[in-house]
Write a protein that holds these residues in place. Structure first.
Motif, short mmCIF file in Angstrom:
data_model
loop_
_atom_site.label_atom_id
_atom_site.label_comp_id
_atom_site.label_asym_id
_atom_site.label_seq_id
_atom_site.Cartn_x
_atom_site.Cartn_y
_atom_site.Cartn_z
N SER A 69 126.27 -24.09 88.20
CA SER A 69 126.40 -25.54 88.43
C SER A 69 125.01 -26.17 88.50
CB SER A 69 127.23 -25.82 89.68
OG SER A 69 126.72 -25.07 90.75
N THR A 97 134.40 -24.82 89.50
CA THR A 97 134.15 -25.28 90.86
C THR A 97 132.85 -26.07 90.95
OG1 THR A 97 133.33 -23.04 91.21
CG2 THR A 97 135.41 -23.56 92.23
N GLY A 98 132.89 -27.09 91.77
CA GLY A 98 131.68 -27.89 91.96
C GLY A 98 131.82 -28.73 93.20
N ARG A 99 130.69 -29.13 93.76
CA ARG A 99 130.73 -29.87 95.02
C ARG A 99 131.08 -31.33 94.83
NH1 ARG A 99 125.68 -28.10 98.56
NH2 ARG A 99 126.68 -29.56 99.96
N GLY A 100 130.86 -31.82 93.60
CA GLY A 100 131.10 -33.24 93.35
C GLY A 100 132.58 -33.54 93.16
N ARG A 101 132.94 -34.80 93.43
CA ARG A 101 134.32 -35.22 93.17
C ARG A 101 134.59 -35.14 91.67
NH1 ARG A 101 136.78 -39.76 92.07
NH2 ARG A 101 134.84 -40.94 92.02
N GLY A 103 133.14 -33.35 88.05
CA GLY A 103 132.29 -32.27 87.56
C GLY A 103 132.10 -32.41 86.06
N ARG A 179 139.98 -28.18 88.42
CA ARG A 179 138.77 -27.94 89.23
C ARG A 179 139.11 -27.65 90.69
NH1 ARG A 179 135.59 -32.06 90.25
NH2 ARG A 179 133.70 -30.80 90.42
N ASN A 180 138.32 -26.79 91.29
CA ASN A 180 138.39 -26.54 92.75
C ASN A 180 139.80 -26.24 93.26
OD1 ASN A 180 135.63 -27.00 92.94
ND2 ASN A 180 135.92 -29.20 93.18
N ASP A 239 129.14 -28.07 86.91
CA ASP A 239 130.11 -27.23 87.65
C ASP A 239 129.78 -25.77 87.36
OD1 ASP A 239 131.93 -28.86 89.00
OD2 ASP A 239 133.13 -29.21 87.20
N ASP A 240 130.22 -24.89 88.27
CA ASP A 240 130.24 -23.45 87.94
C ASP A 240 131.46 -23.22 87.05
OD1 ASP A 240 128.07 -22.35 89.43
OD2 ASP A 240 129.26 -22.59 91.27
#
Ligand code: MAN
Ligand code: CA
Ligand code: CA
Length: 494
Positions: A69, A97-101, A103, A179-180, A239-240
């Motif tokens: 990411s 996966t990513g921390r942002g809303r 990605g 995502r996520n 994102d990863d």
């Protein structure tokens, strides 16, 4: 006799062929050379057997991180062996996966005539020949329609329109968030008899069953031989993109559905065969009868001959039905048992949680692991249940008593009625005593010779005496009111 059995079998086979569903599922064969999966995904030299990863992709034991990411990364993993199966199914298991809303940019599955080249389309070349399935996280055309899954078939002439998310170039697709997710998401890409179907598992459970159809397209022509690959890219956002497994099966038409149309049984032929069978059966019965007459001594042995094996009589059928019925009951009971165990387990968990909450106090757990949780045991649960049952039966007993008392009170005889009359008798007696004493006092001669020493008990004035009587009467009325209220309350409760 053997001829007869063969004929019977042939007729049965024809019946089955006619009544069977004409669509048969394809024959699936796992293709390990077109697959990878953890654990131990990488060999000692850091490579993935039969696969090659390029760009920013990093392979670990559990998965391949196609991109980390971080901004503007590209990576890919390509199968080194060309697929030569006409039809196939690939199950792709991955995580984005990513921390942002939001990605970016996404992951792509490929089946193309070339492999391993770097490019602008999710980490692969543009104008490719073959199939691409994009898991496009980022909404480049701001149509609020991403994350989106889309399939695109390219003959090598089309340039992917990144700015419009290829929305006019798609074979089909669906708007799905991948995502996520709590569990890895999965996509099943099936290409069978030129029909392309994509099924998607949204990663909300670990179950293998939760697939839903995302798209289907008929008459799809893909390269005869091609390479499977997965690539990913990040841009301004990242994102990863982790691929956990690629599992490939070749799909072939099952042999018995490949019958030439001429060999299908027509209605006339079916009737003819049925008639032949009936005639033959009749002949056979006659021959059997004659044989039995000629050889009466062998009658017993031949009663159950080879042919009877193919049929079941009424008794056998009934027994079978009973057995099957019992089996169903057994299974249902087992299922109920399992569910009961689950409920008990949940109850125990809840009780133990409650126990730990109330027992642990407000101390906030005292800083993490190692604290033994005092869970409630089965026998304790049983004890609690037994207590509840006992209490219940006691309450029932009390209820019964109260009801009996009530009915006696209503009918006016015995029980509480007796108590009441007894009490009133007692009160009357004591009142009479008081009255008699008062009369004695009042009958004493007035004036001078009034003895100064009072009788030991009743040395009271008239006012005091009246006050006592009033108090006693009030007490008595109060008791009656209290008793009445109590009974009314008991009635309401039950
Ligand atoms: C930037 C560009 C785009 C990319 C987005 C999201 O806007 O790099 O190409 O799609 O970021 O990463
Ligand atoms: Ca996009
Ligand atoms: Ca879009």
């Amino acid at each position: 006799m053997a001829d007869h059995a063969n004929l019977a079998l042939a007729v049965l086979a024809i019946f089955f062929t006619i009544s069977a569903n004409p669509y048969k599922l394809p024959h699936r064969k796992f293709e390990y050379k077109h697959s990878f999966k953890g654990p131990h995904l990488v060999s000692k030299d850091g490579t993935v057997p039969f696969w090659e990863h390029t760009g920013h992709a990093i392979a670990s034991d559990e998965s391949i991180r196609v991109t980390p990411s971080l901004r503007s990364k590209k990576g890919a993993v390509w199968n080194k062996i060309k697929n030569t199966n006409n039809f196939w199914e690939v199950e792709l298991k991955f995580r984005v996966t990513g921390r942002g809303r939001i990605g970016a940019d996404g992951l792509a599955f490929w089946y193309t005539d070339e492999r391993g080249k770097d490019g602008p389309v999710f980490g692969n070349i543009d104008q490719w020949k073959g199939l691409a399935v994009f898991f496009d996280s980022f909404d480049n055309d701001a149509q609020h329609n991403n994350p989106y899954i889309m399939a695109m078939n390219n003959d090598g002439t089309k340039k992917y329109d990144h700015n419009s998310d290829g929305s006019h170039q798609q074979l089909g697709g669906c708007l799905r968030d991948f995502r996520n997710k709590p569990f890895p998401v999965k996509a099943k890409i099936e290409y069978y008899q030129n029909v392309l179907q994509i099924y998607f598992h949204a990663g909300m459970s670990a179950s293998d069953e939760d697939y839903e159809l995302c798209m289907r397209a008929d008459n799809v022509e893909l390269p005869k031989d091609g390479f499977f690959g997965v690539s990913a890219a990040t841009g301004g956002l990242a994102d990863d993109h982790d691929v956990i497994s690629v599992l490939t099966h070749s799909l072939t038409v099952p042999p018995d559905t490949e019958q030439p149309s001429g060999s299908k049984v027509t209605e006339d032929e079916k009737k003819k065969l049925e008639k032949e069978f009936d005639d033959y059966w009749e002949k056979l019965q006659k021959a059997k009868e004659e044989y039995r007459k000629e050889h009466p001594d062998k009658k017993k042995e031949s009663d159950y001959d080879e042919d009877d094996k193919w049929f079941e009589d009424q008794k056998e059928r009934e027994l079978k039905n009973i057995y099957q019925g019992q089996n169903v009951m057994h299974m249902t009971l087992k299922d109920l048992n399992r569910k009961l165990d689950m409920i008990i387990g949940q109850q125990e968990r809840t009780l133990s949680q409650l126990g730990s909450v109330s027992g642990g106090g407000g101390g906030g757990g005292g800083g993490g692991g190692g604290v033994a949780v005092d869970t409630i045991k089965r026998h304790e649960v049983d004890e609690v249940l037994r207590n509840i049952r006992d209490t219940h039966s006691q309450i029932s007993g009390i209820k019964n008593t109260v009801e009996a008392v009530q009915s006696k009170v209503v009918s006016g005889g015995g029980g509480a009625g007796m108590d009441m009359s007894l009490l009133s008798h007692e009160l009357r007696d004591s009142l009479n005593n008081v009255k008699a004493d008062v009369a004695k006092i009042l009958n004493k001669p007035p004036g001078g010779a009034i003895p100064q020493e009072c009788p030991t008990t009743n040395c009271i004035g008239t006012t005091f005496f009246l006050v006592i009587i009033a108090a006693q009467t009030l007490l008595f009325i109060g008791y009656l009111v209290y008793k009445g209220n109590k009974e009314a309350a008991a009635k309401k409760f039950y």
